[in-house]
Scaffold this motif. Sequence first.
Motif, PDB file in Angstrom:
ATOM      1  N   ALA A  99       5.311   4.870   1.886  1.00  0.00           N
ATOM      2  CA  ALA A  99       5.789   6.193   2.308  1.00  0.00           C
ATOM      3  C   ALA A  99       6.448   6.113   3.683  1.00  0.00           C
ATOM      4  O   ALA A  99       7.493   6.743   3.922  1.00  0.00           O
ATOM      5  CB  ALA A  99       4.628   7.180   2.325  1.00  0.00           C
ATOM      6  N   LEU A 100       5.858   5.333   4.591  1.00  0.00           N
ATOM      7  CA  LEU A 100       6.444   5.171   5.918  1.00  0.00           C
ATOM      8  C   LEU A 100       7.808   4.501   5.845  1.00  0.00           C
ATOM      9  O   LEU A 100       8.756   4.898   6.532  1.00  0.00           O
ATOM     10  CB  LEU A 100       5.497   4.355   6.798  1.00  0.00           C
ATOM     11  CG  LEU A 100       5.986   4.073   8.228  1.00  0.00           C
ATOM     12  CD1 LEU A 100       6.192   5.374   8.990  1.00  0.00           C
ATOM     13  CD2 LEU A 100       4.997   3.176   8.955  1.00  0.00           C
ATOM     14  N   LEU A 101       7.941   3.496   4.983  1.00  0.00           N
ATOM     15  CA  LEU A 101       9.220   2.813   4.823  1.00  0.00           C
ATOM     16  C   LEU A 101      10.282   3.744   4.249  1.00  0.00           C
ATOM     17  O   LEU A 101      11.461   3.665   4.620  1.00  0.00           O
ATOM     18  CB  LEU A 101       9.042   1.588   3.923  1.00  0.00           C
ATOM     19  CG  LEU A 101       8.214   0.437   4.506  1.00  0.00           C
ATOM     20  CD1 LEU A 101       8.065  -0.680   3.487  1.00  0.00           C
ATOM     21  CD2 LEU A 101       8.852  -0.103   5.780  1.00  0.00           C
ATOM     22  N   ILE A 102       9.890   4.622   3.340  1.00  0.00           N
ATOM     23  CA  ILE A 102      10.841   5.600   2.787  1.00  0.00           C
ATOM     24  C   ILE A 102      11.343   6.536   3.884  1.00  0.00           C
ATOM     25  O   ILE A 102      12.540   6.848   3.970  1.00  0.00           O
ATOM     26  CB  ILE A 102      10.191   6.388   1.641  1.00  0.00           C
ATOM     27  CG1 ILE A 102       9.947   5.465   0.442  1.00  0.00           C
ATOM     28  CG2 ILE A 102      11.057   7.574   1.224  1.00  0.00           C
ATOM     29  CD1 ILE A 102       9.185   6.121  -0.698  1.00  0.00           C
ATOM     30  N   VAL A 103      10.422   6.981   4.758  1.00  0.00           N
ATOM     31  CA  VAL A 103      10.825   7.858   5.864  1.00  0.00           C
ATOM     32  C   VAL A 103      11.786   7.131   6.810  1.00  0.00           C
ATOM     33  O   VAL A 103      12.814   7.685   7.235  1.00  0.00           O
ATOM     34  CB  VAL A 103       9.578   8.348   6.626  1.00  0.00           C
ATOM     35  CG1 VAL A 103       9.983   9.105   7.893  1.00  0.00           C
ATOM     36  CG2 VAL A 103       8.733   9.240   5.735  1.00  0.00           C
ATOM     37  N   VAL A 104      11.479   5.873   7.120  1.00  0.00           N
ATOM     38  CA  VAL A 104      12.357   5.094   7.998  1.00  0.00           C
ATOM     39  C   VAL A 104      13.727   4.913   7.353  1.00  0.00           C
ATOM     40  O   VAL A 104      14.774   5.017   8.028  1.00  0.00           O
ATOM     41  CB  VAL A 104      11.712   3.732   8.308  1.00  0.00           C
ATOM     42  CG1 VAL A 104      12.690   2.827   9.051  1.00  0.00           C
ATOM     43  CG2 VAL A 104      10.451   3.919   9.144  1.00  0.00           C
ATOM     44  N   ALA A 105      13.756   4.650   6.041  1.00  0.00           N
ATOM     45  CA  ALA A 105      15.037   4.486   5.350  1.00  0.00           C
ATOM     46  C   ALA A 105      15.850   5.767   5.379  1.00  0.00           C
ATOM     47  O   ALA A 105      17.081   5.732   5.567  1.00  0.00           O
ATOM     48  CB  ALA A 105      14.782   4.050   3.904  1.00  0.00           C
ATOM     49  N   LEU A 106      15.200   6.904   5.211  1.00  0.00           N
ATOM     50  CA  LEU A 106      15.909   8.187   5.256  1.00  0.00           C
ATOM     51  C   LEU A 106      16.477   8.453   6.651  1.00  0.00           C
ATOM     52  O   LEU A 106      17.609   8.930   6.796  1.00  0.00           O
ATOM     53  CB  LEU A 106      14.977   9.321   4.838  1.00  0.00           C
ATOM     54  CG  LEU A 106      14.569   9.345   3.355  1.00  0.00           C
ATOM     55  CD1 LEU A 106      13.562  10.454   3.102  1.00  0.00           C
ATOM     56  CD2 LEU A 106      15.798   9.525   2.457  1.00  0.00           C
ATOM     57  N   VAL A 107      15.686   8.147   7.679  1.00  0.00           N
ATOM     58  CA  VAL A 107      16.178   8.322   9.046  1.00  0.00           C
ATOM     59  C   VAL A 107      17.366   7.403   9.305  1.00  0.00           C
ATOM     60  O   VAL A 107      18.348   7.793   9.950  1.00  0.00           O
ATOM     61  CB  VAL A 107      15.035   8.057  10.053  1.00  0.00           C
ATOM     62  CG1 VAL A 107      15.558   8.045  11.488  1.00  0.00           C
ATOM     63  CG2 VAL A 107      13.953   9.121   9.895  1.00  0.00           C
ATOM     64  N   TRP A 108      17.287   6.183   8.796  1.00  0.00           N
ATOM     65  CA  TRP A 108      18.370   5.212   9.015  1.00  0.00           C
ATOM     66  C   TRP A 108      19.641   5.618   8.285  1.00  0.00           C
ATOM     67  O   TRP A 108      20.749   5.434   8.811  1.00  0.00           O
ATOM     68  CB  TRP A 108      17.909   3.833   8.547  1.00  0.00           C
ATOM     69  CG  TRP A 108      18.920   2.761   8.786  1.00  0.00           C
ATOM     70  CD1 TRP A 108      19.110   2.020   9.919  1.00  0.00           C
ATOM     71  CD2 TRP A 108      19.902   2.286   7.852  1.00  0.00           C
ATOM     72  NE1 TRP A 108      20.139   1.128   9.758  1.00  0.00           N
ATOM     73  CE2 TRP A 108      20.640   1.270   8.488  1.00  0.00           C
ATOM     74  CE3 TRP A 108      20.222   2.627   6.533  1.00  0.00           C
ATOM     75  CZ2 TRP A 108      21.681   0.597   7.864  1.00  0.00           C
ATOM     76  CZ3 TRP A 108      21.258   1.959   5.908  1.00  0.00           C
ATOM     77  CH2 TRP A 108      21.974   0.950   6.566  1.00  0.00           C
ATOM     78  N   ILE A 109      19.507   6.173   7.091  1.00  0.00           N
ATOM     79  CA  ILE A 109      20.676   6.472   6.273  1.00  0.00           C
ATOM     80  C   ILE A 109      21.280   7.839   6.584  1.00  0.00           C
ATOM     81  O   ILE A 109      22.415   8.122   6.179  1.00  0.00           O
ATOM     82  CB  ILE A 109      20.316   6.383   4.776  1.00  0.00           C
ATOM     83  CG1 ILE A 109      21.569   6.081   3.937  1.00  0.00           C
ATOM     84  CG2 ILE A 109      19.660   7.668   4.295  1.00  0.00           C
ATOM     85  CD1 ILE A 109      21.267   5.812   2.484  1.00  0.00           C
ATOM     86  N   THR A 110      20.579   8.691   7.327  1.00  0.00           N
ATOM     87  CA  THR A 110      21.102  10.028   7.631  1.00  0.00           C
ATOM     88  C   THR A 110      22.413   9.990   8.417  1.00  0.00           C
ATOM     89  O   THR A 110      23.365  10.698   8.058  1.00  0.00           O
ATOM     90  CB  THR A 110      20.037  10.853   8.391  1.00  0.00           C
ATOM     91  OG1 THR A 110      18.900  11.041   7.539  1.00  0.00           O
ATOM     92  CG2 THR A 110      20.589  12.208   8.790  1.00  0.00           C
ATOM     93  N   PRO A 111      22.538   9.187   9.493  1.00  0.00           N
ATOM     94  CA  PRO A 111      23.842   9.129  10.169  1.00  0.00           C
ATOM     95  C   PRO A 111      24.972   8.645   9.257  1.00  0.00           C
ATOM     96  O   PRO A 111      26.106   9.124   9.365  1.00  0.00           O
ATOM     97  CB  PRO A 111      23.593   8.150  11.328  1.00  0.00           C
ATOM     98  CG  PRO A 111      22.128   8.170  11.534  1.00  0.00           C
ATOM     99  CD  PRO A 111      21.530   8.363  10.182  1.00  0.00           C
ATOM    100  N   GLY A 164       0.814  -1.206   0.000  1.00  0.00           N
ATOM    101  CA  GLY A 164       0.000   0.000   0.000  1.00  0.00           C
ATOM    102  C   GLY A 164       0.850   1.260   0.000  1.00  0.00           C
ATOM    103  O   GLY A 164       2.013   1.265   0.449  1.00  0.00           O
ATOM    104  N   GLY A 165       0.270   2.353  -0.490  1.00  0.00           N
ATOM    105  CA  GLY A 165       1.013   3.602  -0.612  1.00  0.00           C
ATOM    106  C   GLY A 165       1.442   4.177   0.720  1.00  0.00           C
ATOM    107  O   GLY A 165       2.569   4.687   0.856  1.00  0.00           O
ATOM    108  N   LEU A 166       0.579   4.104   1.743  1.00  0.00           N
ATOM    109  CA  LEU A 166       0.916   4.655   3.047  1.00  0.00           C
ATOM    110  C   LEU A 166       2.100   3.921   3.677  1.00  0.00           C
ATOM    111  O   LEU A 166       3.014   4.547   4.239  1.00  0.00           O
ATOM    112  CB  LEU A 166      -0.303   4.588   3.970  1.00  0.00           C
ATOM    113  CG  LEU A 166      -0.108   5.138   5.390  1.00  0.00           C
ATOM    114  CD1 LEU A 166       0.267   6.609   5.329  1.00  0.00           C
ATOM    115  CD2 LEU A 166      -1.360   4.930   6.227  1.00  0.00           C
ATOM    116  N   VAL A 167       2.091   2.600   3.568  1.00  0.00           N
ATOM    117  CA  VAL A 167       3.191   1.811   4.130  1.00  0.00           C
ATOM    118  C   VAL A 167       4.484   2.096   3.388  1.00  0.00           C
ATOM    119  O   VAL A 167       5.563   2.225   3.989  1.00  0.00           O
ATOM    120  CB  VAL A 167       2.843   0.309   4.081  1.00  0.00           C
ATOM    121  CG1 VAL A 167       4.017  -0.527   4.553  1.00  0.00           C
ATOM    122  CG2 VAL A 167       1.616   0.029   4.930  1.00  0.00           C
TER     123      VAL A 167
END
Length: 312
Positions: free
Chosen positions: A48-60, A43-46
């Motif tokens: 989008a949530l996974l993309i946000v989690v990936a960005l948070v994970w890759i920021t450090p 689903g689209g909402l999930v």
Amino acid sequence: MSTHDTLERSPAGPPARALAGASAAGARRRRGPVARLTSWLSGGLVQALLIVVALVWITPLAGLLFSSLRDEETNATSGWWTALTEPAQLSFDNYSELLADSGIVQAFWNTVMISVPTTFLVVAVAALAGYAFAWLEFPGRDAVFLLVVALLVVPVQIGLLPIAELFGRLGLYGTIPGVVLFHVAYGLPFAVFLLRNYFAEIPKEMLEAARIDGGGEARIFVRLVLPLGRPAIASLAIFQFLWVWNDMLVALLFANTSSQPLTVALQSEMRQFGSNIGILAPGAFLSLIVPVLVFFAFQRHFVQGVMAGSVK
């Protein structure tokens, strides 16, 4: 031709559509939990949530990379994100300085020489033992397996001093083989437990058919069990490699200056030079990027291992 006959023969008629709808509903009911979970995750909402989690994970990771490419003065006066708008800050001078440090380079190769043999030995011995516990009959098999499982609850800290004394008597203390043996000993209980349970799920009829065809145990293990167990073996290899590569406690106690891995070398640099970001940042990124590359290289097998045994 009657109207009733026309409706029965027409594929687009209401009876056909009703039958198709019933079949689709039955197919949806027959889908297992994994299929329903996969459908929900698409689903689209999930997503989008996974993309946000990936960005948070890759920021450090991105911050560490940019910091390793900037000089110490720039890192002290501004944040790493300023490099996104001022790419002139970036250079490979820190990496050139790092590779010119013979101690760091030697520590990197020490890490490779500790992690690779440990992973290979743990996987090889655990695969053989897992097959034996799962499918070979020998006296005391269940008791020995229970003993192996019981070793899972033994903390690493309990064996540090006795094994250090034993290695000192054997001449292994402060050497790479000593560190490798310690990691192998403490990695085997979980590895044997994991592979034994996975191999036990192989259909018994398949192994019996191979024995009827004249296959010996060694040939069955190599030609049948290992290919079927590849997902679990790959998952185990990834976990074992990551644990040994990132370990510092065992290496700090059992390795000396000539055999210390990268984690200990970086900790020593931090103790001597404090916040020397010019050395620590590229060294930390070098220590981090290798496990990341290994994980992504084998992620397909890792996912297969995680999903193995799921209800379809």
